[in-house]
Scaffold this motif. Structure first.
Motif, PDB file in Angstrom:
ATOM      1  N   GLY A 138       0.808  -1.213   0.000  1.00  0.00           N
ATOM      2  CA  GLY A 138       0.000   0.000   0.000  1.00  0.00           C
ATOM      3  C   GLY A 138       0.841   1.262   0.000  1.00  0.00           C
ATOM      4  N   GLY A 139       0.161   2.413  -0.044  1.00  0.00           N
ATOM      5  CA  GLY A 139       0.838   3.709   0.050  1.00  0.00           C
ATOM      6  C   GLY A 139       1.453   4.201  -1.235  1.00  0.00           C
ATOM      7  N   ASN A 140       0.934   3.755  -2.383  1.00  0.00           N
ATOM      8  CA  ASN A 140       1.542   4.119  -3.668  1.00  0.00           C
ATOM      9  C   ASN A 140       0.721   5.175  -4.403  1.00  0.00           C
ATOM     10  OD1 ASN A 140       3.672   1.864  -3.789  1.00  0.00           O
ATOM     11  ND2 ASN A 140       1.774   0.743  -3.432  1.00  0.00           N
ATOM     12  N   ARG A 141       1.423   5.939  -5.197  1.00  0.00           N
ATOM     13  CA  ARG A 141       0.785   6.842  -6.165  1.00  0.00           C
ATOM     14  C   ARG A 141       1.105   6.287  -7.548  1.00  0.00           C
ATOM     15  NH1 ARG A 141       2.806  11.672  -8.454  1.00  0.00           N
ATOM     16  NH2 ARG A 141       4.432  11.745  -6.838  1.00  0.00           N
ATOM     17  N   ILE A 142       0.074   5.893  -8.275  1.00  0.00           N
ATOM     18  CA  ILE A 142       0.256   5.249  -9.579  1.00  0.00           C
ATOM     19  C   ILE A 142      -0.591   5.978 -10.608  1.00  0.00           C
ATOM     20  CG2 ILE A 142      -0.007   3.121 -10.894  1.00  0.00           C
ATOM     21  CD1 ILE A 142       0.473   1.554  -8.366  1.00  0.00           C
ATOM     22  N   LEU A 358       0.295   1.191 -23.093  1.00  0.00           N
ATOM     23  CA  LEU A 358      -0.037   1.598 -21.734  1.00  0.00           C
ATOM     24  C   LEU A 358       1.123   1.318 -20.798  1.00  0.00           C
ATOM     25  CD1 LEU A 358      -2.110   2.504 -19.569  1.00  0.00           C
ATOM     26  CD2 LEU A 358      -2.912   0.126 -19.482  1.00  0.00           C
ATOM     27  N   ASP A 359       1.510   2.333 -20.015  1.00  0.00           N
ATOM     28  CA  ASP A 359       2.503   2.200 -18.952  1.00  0.00           C
ATOM     29  C   ASP A 359       1.909   2.732 -17.655  1.00  0.00           C
ATOM     30  OD1 ASP A 359       4.649   1.271 -20.608  1.00  0.00           O
ATOM     31  OD2 ASP A 359       5.000   3.328 -21.263  1.00  0.00           O
ATOM     32  N   LEU A 360       2.585   2.431 -16.553  1.00  0.00           N
ATOM     33  CA  LEU A 360       2.228   2.971 -15.250  1.00  0.00           C
ATOM     34  C   LEU A 360       3.426   3.693 -14.659  1.00  0.00           C
ATOM     35  CD1 LEU A 360       0.372  -0.101 -13.667  1.00  0.00           C
ATOM     36  CD2 LEU A 360      -0.678   1.886 -14.782  1.00  0.00           C
ATOM     37  N   MET A 361       3.218   4.931 -14.195  1.00  0.00           N
ATOM     38  CA  MET A 361       4.225   5.652 -13.421  1.00  0.00           C
ATOM     39  C   MET A 361       3.960   5.381 -11.948  1.00  0.00           C
ATOM     40  SD  MET A 361       6.737   7.763 -12.877  1.00  0.00           S
ATOM     41  CE  MET A 361       7.085   8.865 -14.241  1.00  0.00           C
ATOM     42  N   ILE A 362       5.002   4.909 -11.232  1.00  0.00           N
ATOM     43  CA  ILE A 362       4.814   4.425  -9.871  1.00  0.00           C
ATOM     44  C   ILE A 362       5.736   5.155  -8.907  1.00  0.00           C
ATOM     45  CG2 ILE A 362       4.870   2.371  -8.393  1.00  0.00           C
ATOM     46  CD1 ILE A 362       4.598   0.750 -11.081  1.00  0.00           C
ATOM     47  N   HIS A 363       5.139   5.702  -7.848  1.00  0.00           N
ATOM     48  CA  HIS A 363       5.874   6.282  -6.724  1.00  0.00           C
ATOM     49  C   HIS A 363       5.416   5.561  -5.467  1.00  0.00           C
ATOM     50  CE1 HIS A 363       7.122  10.006  -8.968  1.00  0.00           C
ATOM     51  NE2 HIS A 363       6.062   9.666  -9.663  1.00  0.00           N
ATOM     52  N   GLY A 364       6.337   5.258  -4.569  1.00  0.00           N
ATOM     53  CA  GLY A 364       5.931   4.669  -3.303  1.00  0.00           C
ATOM     54  C   GLY A 364       6.579   3.328  -3.029  1.00  0.00           C
ATOM     55  N   PRO A 398      10.922   3.639   0.057  1.00  0.00           N
ATOM     56  CA  PRO A 398      10.252   4.887  -0.339  1.00  0.00           C
ATOM     57  C   PRO A 398       9.077   5.198   0.585  1.00  0.00           C
ATOM     58  CG  PRO A 398      10.656   3.481  -2.241  1.00  0.00           C
ATOM     59  CD  PRO A 398      10.940   2.659  -1.029  1.00  0.00           C
ATOM     60  N   ALA A 399       8.948   6.461   0.925  1.00  0.00           N
ATOM     61  CA  ALA A 399       7.849   6.883   1.789  1.00  0.00           C
ATOM     62  C   ALA A 399       6.526   6.754   1.042  1.00  0.00           C
ATOM     63  CB  ALA A 399       8.064   8.334   2.228  1.00  0.00           C
ATOM     64  N   PRO A 400       5.426   6.526   1.767  1.00  0.00           N
ATOM     65  CA  PRO A 400       4.115   6.478   1.105  1.00  0.00           C
ATOM     66  C   PRO A 400       3.854   7.748   0.310  1.00  0.00           C
ATOM     67  CG  PRO A 400       3.958   5.686   3.363  1.00  0.00           C
ATOM     68  CD  PRO A 400       5.339   6.241   3.210  1.00  0.00           C
ATOM     69  N   SER A 401       3.350   7.563  -0.912  1.00  0.00           N
ATOM     70  CA  SER A 401       3.090   8.702  -1.802  1.00  0.00           C
ATOM     71  C   SER A 401       1.625   8.823  -2.178  1.00  0.00           C
ATOM     72  CB  SER A 401       3.927   8.568  -3.080  1.00  0.00           C
ATOM     73  OG  SER A 401       5.298   8.536  -2.794  1.00  0.00           O
ATOM     74  N   GLY A 402       0.835   7.844  -1.792  1.00  0.00           N
ATOM     75  CA  GLY A 402      -0.574   7.855  -2.162  1.00  0.00           C
ATOM     76  C   GLY A 402      -1.314   6.770  -1.421  1.00  0.00           C
ATOM     77  N   VAL A 404      -2.852   3.927  -3.220  1.00  0.00           N
ATOM     78  CA  VAL A 404      -3.095   2.777  -4.082  1.00  0.00           C
ATOM     79  C   VAL A 404      -2.372   1.548  -3.527  1.00  0.00           C
ATOM     80  CG1 VAL A 404      -2.828   1.807  -6.391  1.00  0.00           C
ATOM     81  CG2 VAL A 404      -3.388   4.230  -6.105  1.00  0.00           C
ATOM     82  N   GLU A 405      -3.113   0.445  -3.443  1.00  0.00           N
ATOM     83  CA  GLU A 405      -2.525  -0.840  -3.101  1.00  0.00           C
ATOM     84  C   GLU A 405      -2.282  -1.623  -4.388  1.00  0.00           C
ATOM     85  OE1 GLU A 405      -4.078  -2.161   1.172  1.00  0.00           O
ATOM     86  OE2 GLU A 405      -5.704  -1.985  -0.299  1.00  0.00           O
ATOM     87  N   ALA A 406      -1.142  -2.294  -4.455  1.00  0.00           N
ATOM     88  CA  ALA A 406      -0.766  -2.958  -5.707  1.00  0.00           C
ATOM     89  C   ALA A 406       0.206  -4.097  -5.435  1.00  0.00           C
ATOM     90  CB  ALA A 406      -0.162  -1.949  -6.681  1.00  0.00           C
ATOM     91  N   GLN A 407       0.357  -4.956  -6.446  1.00  0.00           N
ATOM     92  CA  GLN A 407       1.320  -6.055  -6.411  1.00  0.00           C
ATOM     93  C   GLN A 407       2.190  -5.990  -7.665  1.00  0.00           C
ATOM     94  OE1 GLN A 407      -1.517  -9.194  -6.632  1.00  0.00           O
ATOM     95  NE2 GLN A 407      -1.548  -9.590  -4.437  1.00  0.00           N
ATOM     96  N   PHE A 408       3.462  -6.334  -7.509  1.00  0.00           N
ATOM     97  CA  PHE A 408       4.357  -6.503  -8.659  1.00  0.00           C
ATOM     98  C   PHE A 408       4.642  -7.991  -8.795  1.00  0.00           C
ATOM     99  CE2 PHE A 408       8.762  -6.955 -10.294  1.00  0.00           C
ATOM    100  CZ  PHE A 408       8.539  -6.463 -11.570  1.00  0.00           C
ATOM    101  N   VAL A 409       4.202  -8.577  -9.911  1.00  0.00           N
ATOM    102  CA  VAL A 409       4.330 -10.021 -10.126  1.00  0.00           C
ATOM    103  C   VAL A 409       5.286 -10.261 -11.292  1.00  0.00           C
ATOM    104  CG1 VAL A 409       3.089 -12.180 -10.488  1.00  0.00           C
ATOM    105  CG2 VAL A 409       1.924 -10.249  -9.392  1.00  0.00           C
ATOM    106  N   GLN A 410       6.180 -11.226 -11.119  1.00  0.00           N
ATOM    107  CA  GLN A 410       7.201 -11.528 -12.114  1.00  0.00           C
ATOM    108  C   GLN A 410       7.266 -13.037 -12.325  1.00  0.00           C
ATOM    109  OE1 GLN A 410      10.996 -10.041 -10.770  1.00  0.00           O
ATOM    110  NE2 GLN A 410      11.526  -9.186 -12.743  1.00  0.00           N
ATOM    111  N   SER A 411       7.532 -13.476 -13.549  1.00  0.00           N
ATOM    112  CA  SER A 411       7.627 -14.913 -13.822  1.00  0.00           C
ATOM    113  C   SER A 411       9.040 -15.281 -14.273  1.00  0.00           C
ATOM    114  CB  SER A 411       6.621 -15.324 -14.904  1.00  0.00           C
ATOM    115  OG  SER A 411       6.883 -14.664 -16.125  1.00  0.00           O
ATOM    116  N   ARG A 412       9.384 -16.564 -14.067  1.00  0.00           N
ATOM    117  CA  ARG A 412      10.659 -17.129 -14.486  1.00  0.00           C
ATOM    118  C   ARG A 412      10.401 -18.531 -15.043  1.00  0.00           C
ATOM    119  NH1 ARG A 412      12.172 -12.848 -14.078  1.00  0.00           N
ATOM    120  NH2 ARG A 412      14.035 -11.935 -13.163  1.00  0.00           N
ATOM    121  N   PRO A 413       9.942 -18.637 -16.291  1.00  0.00           N
ATOM    122  CA  PRO A 413       9.552 -19.955 -16.820  1.00  0.00           C
ATOM    123  C   PRO A 413      10.664 -20.983 -16.761  1.00  0.00           C
ATOM    124  CG  PRO A 413       8.800 -18.197 -18.271  1.00  0.00           C
ATOM    125  CD  PRO A 413       9.696 -17.554 -17.261  1.00  0.00           C
ATOM    126  N   TRP A 414      11.920 -20.563 -16.970  1.00  0.00           N
ATOM    127  CA  TRP A 414      13.029 -21.515 -17.000  1.00  0.00           C
ATOM    128  C   TRP A 414      13.253 -22.142 -15.622  1.00  0.00           C
ATOM    129  CZ3 TRP A 414      13.391 -16.405 -18.557  1.00  0.00           C
ATOM    130  CH2 TRP A 414      13.844 -15.504 -17.601  1.00  0.00           C
TER     131      TRP A 414
END
Length: 599
Positions: A138-142, A358-364, A398-402, A404-414
């Motif tokens: 939480g605490g993001n500005r997106i 489409l892109d997202l600018m993310i602070h937080g 980074p200090a809270p900037s907003g 928005v709650e969010a998740q960053f998900v990444q894959s590694r098929p290998w």
């Protein structure tokens, strides 16, 4: 010789909703006298388990002296295990070093967990956290970067304002036009003492723009040439060419001193991973879908399945193995570990001036998760390069900037990590009313994701998809991506999914509004934005990333943009229109099957 008999899974089928269990059993004995069975194990990697899970000897059905008898192991079928046939490999080893192998057969069936409250509820969020193996932050500005001009401006501002570190990963980087300013800005910041780390996908980068990689690597090239020059000078000085070499390398050094300092560049090499992992059919996460793909096409050649079923009809039923190499498809920019841009745009002017993306600018605080992902990738991809300077582990909080709650998900098929695929499938499973999807291509064989989409429609969820028309696809590789997708649109339409294609300009001499955004919006509650397409490559071959957004205001804004695009820029692909287009493109669709796994 060790022998395995009566190998089976009981039951022979199990669901993938987390409740499935089976028991693998077999009888192991030896033909030789005075030999004992040392070990019996089963390889559960296709199910997400270990390569060697020990099987236990049943005391009531065994010969204690030789350890011959009935072996078994209880298996839990993981949540979101790949649907289809799994053939766990069982190995037995005796005291003389003799071994035996056999395969059990287990059919994993699609089953959905019924969640109360939808994707934005606490249970839905917990399920997405489990699927993506990450927590919600939480605490993001997106801010969505819908305009290419805004996305370019923000990238340049981030790079030019960097004080300690710039981390960049992209699929393609050009060095001409406006994006050339990004290459220049990276070099300038490196010359000013800022650490600049870049990850590029070697195969696509070399094909698209080799010079931009060379420009980024200029300092390293100059250092190597200077060292080589000193050695050559010694050997050829007697030939009278010493001054020529000295002038050449003095000029190169002056260019270096003027600020053309190098960037810490890693070119992702799929060949290294391919050799380390072995044949595709033995790699985690590949065996099930790849076997089904091959068998389906073998059956098609024998006329046992309908002609419209997509597939490849080349030698052996599969394209050459190099086409199946891993790749990195992520697009990230992180500055000072505090600000980031994540989305679909590669660094080429088309993505910013004429294409839809489409892109997202993310602070937080979420930026810390993105930074960790980049550093993990850089360290992994450069692990065999002893001369590589590793990035500073710059991980501020980074200090809270907003809000928005969010998740960053990444894959590694290998590595068998399909977190992005599992996150996308879970999001679709959580849908109650509507799913909106944007995908550059569509190339889904029978797999977990396709079953989730079809199941959603059967539950009464309205699914809408935006992709490219023939006219907009003409922007890339002669429109072949459209013919690949067209093969699959028919199945989606028959299942009840609404397919919409972006309209062209009507002027073939003008740039087309090629659709490149990757987004999934569910019930107006959660949106996923990133690099993931509805293709087998995104599911099982390429590394991808997605940002899951839990903010009703932000999600509704993205939903409004999506619906407005449907109304003003797209035309629906009806069953009648599909029939007409597929008849017109039948020959091209047949040719496109040869390139299907490239998309």
């Amino acid at each position: 010789m060790a022998i395995i008999k009566d190998l089976r899974a009981q039951p022979a089928s199990a669901p993938n909703d987390g409740s499935g269990h089976t028991r693998v059993c077999c009888t192991v004995f030896s033909r030789a006298d005075a030999v004992t069975i040392e070990s019996v194990s089963v390889d559960l990697r296709t199910l997400g388990g270990p390569a060697d899970a020990a099987m236990r000897l049943d005391p009531g059905r065994s010969i204690p002296e030789t350890r011959e008898g009935v072996y078994h192991v209880e298996i839990e079928v993981p949540l979101l295990a790949e649907t289809g046939r799994h053939d766990p490999l069982v190995r037995a080893l005796d005291s003389e070093g003799n071994s035996a192998k056999g395969r059990a057969r287990l059919e994993v069936e699609y089953a959905r967990i019924a969640a109360q409250g939808g994707p934005g509820a606490d249970l839905g969020r917990w399920m997405l956290e489990r699927a993506g193996k990450v927590e919600t932050v939480g605490g993001n500005r997106i801010e969505p970067l819908l305009s290419g001009d805004d996305s370019m401006r923000d990238r340049l501002e981030l790079i030019r304002s960097a004080k300690r570190q710039i981390n960049l990963q992209t699929y393609i980087m050009d060095d001409e036009g406006q994006v050339g300013e990004i290459v220049k800005a990276l070099q300038e910041r490196a010359a000013a003492g800022i650490e600049v780390n870049v990850i590029l996908n070697a195969t696509t980068q070399i094909a698209a723009s080799p010079l931009s990689a060379l420009r980024l690597k200029f300092a390293g090239v100059v250092r190597e040439l200077q060292s080589l020059g000193r050695r050559i000078e010694f050997d050829i000085s007697r030939l009278g060419s010493r001054e020529t070499f000295r002038e050449y390398f003095d000029e190169a050094r002056r260019g270096f001193d003027r600020g053309m300092q190098g960037v810490n560049l890693v070119m992702f090499d799929p060949d290294r991973l391919r050799k380390a992992q072995g044949p595709p059919e033995e790699r985690p996460g590949w065996a099930v879908w790849l076997r089904a793909y091959s068998e389906r096409n073998a059956a098609k050649r024998e006329g046992r399945v309908p002609d419209w079923l997509p597939g490849f009809q080349g030698p052996g039923g599969l394209p050459a193995l190099p086409l199946l190499d891993y790749a990195i498809h992520e697009k990230l920019l992180i500055v000072d570990g505090e600000r980031a841009i994540v989305g679909g745009r590669n660094l080429d002017d088309r993505y910013f001036h004429s294409w839809i993306d489409l892109d997202l600018m993310i602070h937080g605080p979420l930026v810390k998760s993105i930074q960790r992902g980049f550093l993990r990738s850089f360290n992994e991809f450069s692990a065999d390069d002893e001369q590589r300077v590793q990035p500073i582990e710059l991980l501020p909080d980074p200090a809270p900037s907003g809000s928005v709650e969010a998740q960053f998900v990444q894959s590694r098929p290998w590595a068998g990590d399909l977190s992005v695929l599992h996150s996308v499938v879970t999001l679709i499973q959580l849908a109650r009313q509507r799913v909106l999807i944007g995908s550059q291509y569509v190339a889904l064989q029978d797999c977990l994701l396709r079953r989730a989409l079809f199941d959603a429609v059967q539950r009464g969820v309205r699914v809408k998809l935006i992709s490219n028309s023939l006219e907009t696809s003409s922007e890339v590789t002669f429109g072949s991506g459209y013919f690949v997708s067209l093969r699959h649109f028919g199945e989606l339409i028959r299942a009840g999914i609404e397919v919409y294609l972006v309209n062209g300009t009507g002027d073939s001499e003008q740039p087309q509004p090629y659709y490149h955004a990757k987004e999934i919006i569910v019930d107006g509650e959660v949106a996923a934005v990133g690099s993931f397409n509805l293709t087998m490559r995104s599911c099982y071959i390429e590394s991808e990333n997605m940002i899951n957004l839990f903010d009703s205001t932000l999600v509704r804004r993205l939903e409004q943009v999506f619906e407005q695009r449907l109304e003003t820029q797209c035309s629906r692909l009806t069953p009648e229109l599909f029939s007409e287009l597929s008849e017109q493109a039948r020959e091209r669709m047949e040719i496109a099957r040869y390139a299907e796994l490239l998309y």
